[in-house]
Design a protein around this motif. Sequence first.
Motif, PDB file in Angstrom:
ATOM      1  N   VAL A  40       0.856  -1.185   0.000  1.00 35.54           N
ATOM      2  CA  VAL A  40       0.000   0.000   0.000  1.00 35.54           C
ATOM      3  C   VAL A  40       0.890   1.232   0.000  1.00 35.54           C
ATOM      4  O   VAL A  40       1.954   1.250   0.626  1.00 35.54           O
ATOM      5  CB  VAL A  40      -0.972   0.026   1.204  1.00 35.54           C
ATOM      6  N   ASN A  41       0.459   2.264  -0.711  1.00 40.34           N
ATOM      7  CA  ASN A  41       1.292   3.451  -0.866  1.00 40.34           C
ATOM      8  C   ASN A  41       0.403   4.688  -0.920  1.00 40.34           C
ATOM      9  O   ASN A  41      -0.621   4.691  -1.596  1.00 40.34           O
ATOM     10  CB  ASN A  41       2.116   3.338  -2.151  1.00 40.34           C
ATOM     11  N   ASP A  42       0.813   5.746  -0.205  1.00 42.22           N
ATOM     12  CA  ASP A  42       0.017   6.975  -0.206  1.00 42.22           C
ATOM     13  C   ASP A  42      -0.012   7.619  -1.592  1.00 42.22           C
ATOM     14  O   ASP A  42      -1.051   8.069  -2.059  1.00 42.22           O
ATOM     15  CB  ASP A  42       0.588   7.977   0.808  1.00 42.22           C
ATOM     16  N   GLY A  43       1.153   7.679  -2.241  1.00 44.59           N
ATOM     17  CA  GLY A  43       1.261   8.374  -3.521  1.00 44.59           C
ATOM     18  C   GLY A  43       0.771   7.546  -4.692  1.00 44.59           C
ATOM     19  O   GLY A  43       0.736   6.314  -4.653  1.00 44.59           O
ATOM     20  N   ASP A  44       0.384   8.260  -5.751  1.00 46.58           N
ATOM     21  CA  ASP A  44      -0.061   7.604  -6.983  1.00 46.58           C
ATOM     22  C   ASP A  44       0.432   8.424  -8.169  1.00 46.58           C
ATOM     23  O   ASP A  44      -0.334   8.835  -9.037  1.00 46.58           O
ATOM     24  CB  ASP A  44      -1.594   7.488  -6.991  1.00 46.58           C
ATOM     25  N   ASP A  45       1.747   8.668  -8.216  1.00 46.48           N
ATOM     26  CA  ASP A  45       2.321   9.446  -9.300  1.00 46.48           C
ATOM     27  C   ASP A  45       2.966   8.510 -10.326  1.00 46.48           C
ATOM     28  O   ASP A  45       2.913   7.280 -10.192  1.00 46.48           O
ATOM     29  CB  ASP A  45       3.339  10.457  -8.757  1.00 46.48           C
ATOM     30  N   ALA A  46       3.605   9.091 -11.330  1.00 49.74           N
ATOM     31  CA  ALA A  46       4.192   8.290 -12.413  1.00 49.74           C
ATOM     32  C   ALA A  46       5.255   7.338 -11.881  1.00 49.74           C
ATOM     33  O   ALA A  46       5.326   6.166 -12.291  1.00 49.74           O
ATOM     34  CB  ALA A  46       4.784   9.220 -13.472  1.00 49.74           C
ATOM     35  N   ASP A  66      -3.722   4.765  -1.425  1.00 50.35           N
ATOM     36  CA  ASP A  66      -4.486   4.343  -0.245  1.00 50.35           C
ATOM     37  C   ASP A  66      -3.550   3.652   0.746  1.00 50.35           C
ATOM     38  O   ASP A  66      -3.458   2.438   0.812  1.00 50.35           O
ATOM     39  CB  ASP A  66      -5.617   3.384  -0.649  1.00 50.35           C
ATOM     40  N   GLY A  67      -2.836   4.485   1.497  1.00 48.26           N
ATOM     41  CA  GLY A  67      -1.936   3.936   2.504  1.00 48.26           C
ATOM     42  C   GLY A  67      -2.547   3.907   3.888  1.00 48.26           C
ATOM     43  O   GLY A  67      -1.877   3.602   4.870  1.00 48.26           O
ATOM     44  N   ALA A  68      -3.833   4.223   3.985  1.00 44.64           N
ATOM     45  CA  ALA A  68      -4.461   4.359   5.307  1.00 44.64           C
ATOM     46  C   ALA A  68      -5.211   3.106   5.747  1.00 44.64           C
ATOM     47  O   ALA A  68      -5.397   2.881   6.944  1.00 44.64           O
ATOM     48  CB  ALA A  68      -5.418   5.542   5.296  1.00 44.64           C
ATOM     49  N   THR A  69      -5.649   2.278   4.788  1.00 38.96           N
ATOM     50  CA  THR A  69      -6.526   1.154   5.109  1.00 38.96           C
ATOM     51  C   THR A  69      -5.737  -0.150   5.190  1.00 38.96           C
ATOM     52  O   THR A  69      -4.963  -0.462   4.284  1.00 38.96           O
ATOM     53  CB  THR A  69      -7.619   1.010   4.027  1.00 38.96           C
ATOM     54  N   LEU A  70      -5.959  -0.887   6.258  1.00 37.59           N
ATOM     55  CA  LEU A  70      -5.299  -2.187   6.424  1.00 37.59           C
ATOM     56  C   LEU A  70      -6.028  -3.234   5.582  1.00 37.59           C
ATOM     57  O   LEU A  70      -7.220  -3.474   5.785  1.00 37.59           O
ATOM     58  CB  LEU A  70      -5.314  -2.597   7.904  1.00 37.59           C
ATOM     59  N   PRO A  71      -5.334  -3.858   4.616  1.00 35.98           N
ATOM     60  CA  PRO A  71      -5.995  -4.887   3.804  1.00 35.98           C
ATOM     61  C   PRO A  71      -6.538  -6.027   4.667  1.00 35.98           C
ATOM     62  O   PRO A  71      -5.907  -6.431   5.649  1.00 35.98           O
ATOM     63  CB  PRO A  71      -4.880  -5.385   2.886  1.00 35.98           C
TER      64      PRO A  71
END
Length: 472
Positions: A40-46, A66-71
């Motif tokens: 999971v990662n907060d960023g979604d850039d290139a 979406d780095g906030a939610t635990l899978p």
Amino acid sequence: MGSREVIDLEGVRVTVAGLGVSGIPAAKVLHARGAHVTVVNDGDDARAREQAAELEALGVTVRLGDGATLPEGTELVVTAPGWKPDKPLFTAARAAGVEIWGDVELAWRLRGPDAAPWLAITGTNGKTTTTQMLASILKAAGLRTAAVGNIGVSVLDAVLGDEQYDVLAVELSSYQLHWAPSLRAHSAAVLNLAPDHLDWHGSMEAYAADKGRVYEGNRVACVYNVADKATEDLVRAADVEEGCRAIGFTLGTPGPSQLGVVEGILVDRAFVEDRHKNAQELAEVSDVTPPAPHNIANALAAAALARAFGVPARAVRDGLRNFTPDAHRIAHVADVDSVAYVDDSKATNTHAAEASLAAYESIVWIAGGLAKGATFDELVAKSAKRLRGVVLIGQDRALIREALARHAPEVPVVDLDRTDTGAMLAAVREARALAVAGDTVLLAPACASMDMFANYNKRGEAFAEAVREIGS
């Protein structure tokens, strides 16, 4: 040395928090060991999408933005060290009874039964230099070693790579230690403690406690700074193996169980027979580059860890002689009109700048940048008598100017109202005008660089380039 069994990750559902220099190697290692890995990662850039594609090609699941939610179903979290402990992902993991490890903890757990012991180093300033000094000393003793950790080579690569080591010199940040609960070093050092990263840790007490984790379970030596009582307090609080010793280092004459300096000689009164009467010469102060006080302290800490590992005195001397510090660490750039120009762009906080300023008698100080919440009164008060003049640059320079007005009102100050990269040449020209023969123009900003430069390296390069221009 703590748990020796190699953990079985087959079929374990692991969430890796964060892409980047530690997240990607961790995801690959976990996947290779049969774990079901979700990153999971907060960023979604290139850049993140490029990294995600690389992992997804291996069969790793990646969730960007979406780095906030635990899978669901997560049984273990492995985090990049920089993720703050109060993130919702970790709150959810703790509530579910799920362990959270950093990459250092993962490396520690994956060590084999014949793994090399770790000599660990932490502290607010000087970690990298000391770790590199230690590796140089260990190599001079003929040992197979590497400087790893928060320093470039990841501990995962060192532990799991093909190369065999006798011992590892491991630099550890407070972040890494926070997420490494079961780490147990052979010996460890806390070089110093000063307020830093308090926005991450929440308080000075929490920051110190994370640094102090490096002493937990030490077998042979807990190395502390005699001049910094907080480091000794951490040793006293640590739960170590029976027989582990507290070893101090000091720029003064050492007592028993200490390393120190006597008449220009680095001496050991800790790892000698009858330490109450005897001392072992290790090296001369002139063997240390540069021989600034804080760097002598680094050398003594490195020597203490090496001696704890059984390294002979000659290897300490040879290792220190062979060592060259990284760029932008109190590096002499040039002399122009009998004035020395010194680049210590790495002095990104007040503690580091104070050590740098203490190395010279008469200084024109170039300072300023991003203060990161720091205050400058103590630094200015301690250094005022050494200041010929000050040139201020950067976003938060007013904070330093106000401290100078309070504690060094007689010192001339040039306040450059600029944050463009060309400001460095202007600063060096102003510093030259203030300096007289025998002075040192010192770039020791006491601040981060990102208001004007990409990093402290670029800032130091700009300074060196400006010095070359005025000297040509």
